[in-house]
Scaffold this motif. Structure first.
Motif, short mmCIF file in Angstrom:
data_model
loop_
_atom_site.label_atom_id
_atom_site.label_comp_id
_atom_site.label_asym_id
_atom_site.label_seq_id
_atom_site.Cartn_x
_atom_site.Cartn_y
_atom_site.Cartn_z
N LYS A 492 0.84 -1.20 0.00
CA LYS A 492 0.00 0.00 0.00
C LYS A 492 0.89 1.26 0.00
O LYS A 492 0.63 2.22 -0.72
CB LYS A 492 -0.91 -0.01 1.24
CG LYS A 492 -2.15 0.86 1.10
CD LYS A 492 -2.94 0.88 2.39
CE LYS A 492 -3.60 -0.44 2.69
NZ LYS A 492 -4.39 -0.39 3.94
N HIS A 493 1.98 1.21 0.80
CA HIS A 493 2.90 2.34 0.85
C HIS A 493 3.59 2.56 -0.49
O HIS A 493 3.81 3.69 -0.91
CB HIS A 493 3.96 2.12 1.93
CG HIS A 493 3.42 2.08 3.33
ND1 HIS A 493 2.57 3.03 3.82
CD2 HIS A 493 3.60 1.19 4.35
CE1 HIS A 493 2.25 2.74 5.08
NE2 HIS A 493 2.87 1.63 5.41
N THR A 494 3.97 1.44 -1.14
CA THR A 494 4.65 1.53 -2.44
C THR A 494 3.77 2.23 -3.46
O THR A 494 4.23 3.11 -4.20
CB THR A 494 5.05 0.12 -2.93
OG1 THR A 494 5.87 -0.49 -1.93
CG2 THR A 494 5.81 0.19 -4.23
N GLU A 495 2.49 1.82 -3.49
CA GLU A 495 1.54 2.46 -4.42
C GLU A 495 1.39 3.95 -4.11
O GLU A 495 1.35 4.80 -4.99
CB GLU A 495 0.18 1.76 -4.34
CG GLU A 495 0.12 0.42 -5.06
CD GLU A 495 0.52 0.54 -6.53
OE1 GLU A 495 -0.01 1.43 -7.23
OE2 GLU A 495 1.38 -0.24 -6.98
N LYS A 496 1.31 4.23 -2.80
CA LYS A 496 1.14 5.63 -2.37
C LYS A 496 2.36 6.46 -2.78
O LYS A 496 2.24 7.58 -3.28
CB LYS A 496 0.96 5.66 -0.84
CG LYS A 496 0.65 7.06 -0.29
CD LYS A 496 0.52 7.02 1.23
CE LYS A 496 0.39 8.43 1.81
NZ LYS A 496 0.40 8.41 3.29
N GLY A 497 3.57 5.87 -2.59
CA GLY A 497 4.80 6.57 -2.96
C GLY A 497 4.88 6.84 -4.45
O GLY A 497 5.32 7.91 -4.88
N LYS A 498 4.46 5.85 -5.26
CA LYS A 498 4.46 6.01 -6.71
C LYS A 498 3.57 7.18 -7.12
O LYS A 498 3.92 8.00 -7.97
CB LYS A 498 3.97 4.70 -7.35
CG LYS A 498 4.36 4.53 -8.79
CD LYS A 498 4.04 3.12 -9.25
CE LYS A 498 4.46 2.93 -10.69
NZ LYS A 498 4.16 1.58 -11.17
N LYS A 499 2.41 7.24 -6.47
CA LYS A 499 1.45 8.31 -6.77
C LYS A 499 2.03 9.68 -6.39
O LYS A 499 1.90 10.66 -7.12
CB LYS A 499 0.15 8.05 -5.99
CG LYS A 499 -1.06 8.78 -6.57
CD LYS A 499 -2.32 8.31 -5.88
CE LYS A 499 -3.52 9.10 -6.38
NZ LYS A 499 -4.76 8.75 -5.69
N ILE A 500 2.72 9.73 -5.21
CA ILE A 500 3.33 10.99 -4.75
C ILE A 500 4.34 11.49 -5.78
O ILE A 500 4.37 12.67 -6.14
CB ILE A 500 4.02 10.80 -3.37
CG1 ILE A 500 2.97 10.59 -2.27
CG2 ILE A 500 4.90 12.00 -3.03
CD1 ILE A 500 3.55 10.15 -0.94
N ILE A 501 5.19 10.56 -6.28
CA ILE A 501 6.21 10.94 -7.27
C ILE A 501 5.56 11.49 -8.54
O ILE A 501 5.94 12.53 -9.07
CB ILE A 501 7.13 9.74 -7.59
CG1 ILE A 501 8.17 9.61 -6.48
CG2 ILE A 501 7.81 9.89 -8.94
CD1 ILE A 501 9.29 8.66 -6.75
N GLU A 502 4.53 10.76 -9.04
CA GLU A 502 3.86 11.19 -10.28
C GLU A 502 3.24 12.57 -10.12
O GLU A 502 3.38 13.44 -10.98
CB GLU A 502 2.80 10.15 -10.67
CG GLU A 502 3.41 8.85 -11.20
CD GLU A 502 2.38 7.73 -11.29
OE1 GLU A 502 1.21 7.95 -10.90
OE2 GLU A 502 2.75 6.63 -11.76
#
Length: 744
Positions: A492-502
């Motif tokens: 869940k954190h990985t997905e959240k981090g990916k979204k933050i970067i984008e």
């Protein structure tokens, strides 16, 4: 296989016979026969093999066996293991051969040592877990490994310079804390000194020279100090030995670094040790306090410098009374008071416990520590760096003792909070903690505990772990539990981090390319983009200065500074037509060659580590964060130890070329006595005489004393040294020091 010459065979036999002379009175014929069998087997197995120094390899196991027997005081089984510890790894023999010839117990310990393959293998963060798993079965695995490392450090001269830095860094990072935790003071001190000698040879030689220079003056002070004490002890019929111990060059250097002081400002170079030859019918504690009373009658003690490690011994078994008193010539002198048994334990730790009590009892004392390690090993987190950091928290911190409402005592690191205490008792208690009562007074969960506090933990069912809790926890156990609460939802954190970067890239209107992700990964010293996403999602890092990190081009006058620091500068025009794989092929860094730091780095990027902010001219090494990016650290950078201990193979030699145009942000701290015009003199010297650009200058004055904080752009160390030298000549300036951390 090459054969040894007659001279080499004689050298081996002489070394072994010297070893036998040391141990033959300790063991019966049966045990000596086992040791003899182990030596003959190991000698045959290693025949023809030499070390890098050119001497026969078998000399190493013999030397390790001697350390095991003499310095650690261990028995025949440990000596047999020391003689055999490299056989499985370096020869054609297998573990089953060891088991058939020497039994299951010896084979099990050899196996534990073999898992740490290679004399100088630097991937210890991963293999450390294996070693620690065997610790609860047999503590001798770690003890023999420490002896192995000590001999390797004693023979480090034959290694190349960059390997010396790598091995010395790893020793300071891991083996010194292990020796400390097991109470091996003499070995710990020698490991520190040898590491310091090879990692910082210039500083080591300078301090050694200064200590030698003051020897005569020091001896006079010692005699003047101890004469009245010896006289009084005789009058009171107290049987004591009074000696003096010099602070090691490593600990002097550490204090100079930590407090930004010169050699002459380190006041506690000397420690006087009074060892009481204890009488059997009187308590040891009482005998030590009688001596303390005599010392403080003669010399006035410093009130905040009395330590009683007898009533509450340290976790590694250390017992002693420490008091700092005002001696002759206005010098503060530390006095250590202990019995002969305590002194033996202080110097030799585990080995002394072995002699003074049933060995099983001491292993039981280690059980709480081993249990904490087991919890860390079972953590779902696979990050070796993090594991090492948390593990070190359990090794090297000073400790306080606190109590539950029922009077049960718990040991915690100095600086531990209410939250640390809650997690120490139970995970659920920590997860639900909202505060505590100390002496009937309500305190928050961030409250730092003091030695002797009695703590009642308060909980709430609505409470759950928060990320900010990590800011005020000092124990590995608490930090591990808090992080685990978040890491269970890693995907869940990985997905959240990916979204933050984008989203962040969209906000600054920059393209999200693989090159940008590599720059981010390198900037935060992470291993891959998945780890980058995860750390972002968990809030461990943020992208507040994203533009600077990816090195967006602008007409800023500091563009060159940012390019060189954050790896910008782009590719050459002729490279634009190449495929990605072709470009990578040209950019890949050769680990075996010295990485030259050039003023206009074209296609290989490097960045300067924020933890130590090196400037041209300083001794540096490189850390390969990727195949095409190097992070440059000063050789003495503490943060570098983490990389050395886990990914030593990624440490490469690095060297500055001459930098004339490029400048680097450097921070200086000034102290002195305020007077009219001093600020003007300082700024004129910097900007007009030396033509150095200033980013900011801040001066604070209080009661006639001033402090200056200067951020300057420096070309290289020569310019910096010249500037500091001239600043010190300005009337009123007492001290000029460089601050490595630009963000404090």
């Amino acid at each position: 296989m090459q054969h040894f010459t007659q001279a080499e065979i004689r050298q081996i036999e002489d070394r072994y016979q010297d070893f036998l002379k040391v141990i033959k009175n300790k063991f019966d014929e049966g045990r000596l026969a086992r040791i003899e069998k182990a030596f003959r087997f190991s000698n045959a197995a290693h025949h023809g093999i030499k070390r890098k120094s050119g001497e026969p390899f078998i000399i190493h196991p013999i030397s390790v066996a001697k350390i095991v027997a003499v310095d650690l005081g261990l028995g025949a089984t440990s000596i047999v293991v020391a003689l055999l510890h490299d056989v499985v790894e370096d020869t054609d023999y297998r573990l089953s051969d060891i088991e058939n010839m020497f039994g299951d117990r010896v084979a099990r310990i050899v196996d534990g040592l073999t898992k740490l393959s290679g004399d100088f293998d630097s991937r210890h963060a991963l293999t450390l877990k294996k070693m620690l798993m065997t610790l609860s079965d047999d503590v001798r695995v770690i003890l023999i490994k420490i002896a192995d490392r000590l001999h390797n450090m004693r023979t480090l001269d034959s290694m190349p310079a960059h390997k010396k830095i790598k091995i010395a860094g790893e020793t300071l990072f891991l083996y010194v804390p292990l020796a400390h935790r097991l109470g091996l003071h003499a070995i710990k001190s020698e490991l520190e000194e040898l590491s310091f000698k090879h990692k910082h040879p210039d500083e080591y030689n300078q301090i050694t020279y200064l200590l030698h220079n003051q020897e005569e003056q020091r001896n006079y002070l010692v005699n003047e100090f101890i004469t009245p004490i010896i006289q009084k002890l005789k009058e009171e019929s107290l049987d004591c030995t009074v000696t003096h111990r010099l602070k090691t060059s490593y600990s002097i250097w550490q204090k100079m670094q930590k407090k930004s002081v010169s050699f002459n400002e380190v006041y506690d170079l000397l420690a006087i040790r009074i060892v009481v030859n204890s009488k059997p019918n009187i308590s040891e504690k009482r005998q030590c306090f009688d001596v303390l009373s005599i010392v403080t009658d003669i010399y006035k003690p410093k009130p905040d410098r009395i330590r009683d490690w007898i009533t509450t011994p340290k976790a590694n078994g250390y017992e002693s009374l420490h008091v700092t008193v005002m001696g002759p010539q206005g010098k503060w002198v530390e006095v250590q008071i202990r019995t002969d048994r305590m002194d033996d334990v202080a110097e030799h730790g585990f080995a002394a416990h072995y002699r003074y009590k049933d060995i099983r009892n001491f292993e039981n004392e280690l059980d709480p520590w081993i249990e904490q390690i087991r919890e860390l090993l079972q953590s779902t987190d696979a990050d070796a760096f993090e594991f090492l950091d948390e593990f070190k928290l359990n090794l090297f911190s000073s400790e306080i003792n606190v109590f539950t409402p029922k009077g049960d005592m718990y040991s915690l690191p100095t600086g531990a909070s209410v939250l640390d205490f809650a997690y120490e008792i139970h995970t659920d208690l920590g997860n639900k903690c909202i505060g505590a009562k100390i002496n009937l007074k309500l305190v928050p969960l961030s409250h730092v505990l003091q030695n002797g506090d009695q703590v009642e933990i308060l909980t709430s069912e609505n409470q759950s772990p928060k990320l900010e809790w990590l800011k005020f926890t000092a124990s590995a156990k608490a930090r591990g539990k808090i992080k685990n609460a978040f890491k269970q939802e890693k995907s869940k954190h990985t997905e959240k981090g990916k979204k933050i970067i984008e989203e962040t890239f969209t906000n600054i209107k920059a393209p999200l390319t693989s090159n940008s992700l590599k720059k981010l990964t390198a900037h935060f010293n992470l291993n891959n983009k998945e780890q980058l996403y995860s750390e972002l999602g968990m809030g461990f890092i943020n992208l507040d200065n994203l533009k600077e990190i990816i090195g967006k081009k602008s007409e800023n006058k500091l563009v060159k500074y940012w390019n060189i620091t954050f790896g910008g500068g782009g590719k050459k025009k002729e490279e634009e037509g190449k495929t990605q794989s072709e470009t990578n092929a040209t950019k890949k860094i050769d680990k075996k060659k010295t990485f030259l730091l050039k003023e206009n780095q074209d296609n290989i990027t490097f960045s300067l580590a924020k933890c130590c902010n090196p400037i041209p001219g300083e001794q540096v090494v490189g850390y390969l964060s990727t195949d095409e990016h190097v992070v440059i650290h000063k050789t003495g950078c503490p943060e570098l130890g983490r990389f050395i201990a886990n990914q030593g193979e990624k440490i490469i030699r690095a060297e500055w070329t001459k930098f004339k145009r490029q400048s680097y942000l450097t921070r200086l701290n000034l102290e002195g006595f305020d007077r009219l015009g001093i600020v003007n003199e300082v700024t004129t010297l910097i900007s007009k005489v030396h033509s150095i650009n200033m980013r900011s200058v801040k001066f604070d004055t209080h009661d006639g004393i001033f402090q200056g904080d200067l951020f300057l752009y420096i070309h290289n160390t020569d310019d910096l040294t010249n500037l500091i030298t001239q600043l010190k000549t300005i009337k009123g300036i007492d001290n000029v020091s460089r601050i490595e951390n630009l963000n404090e």
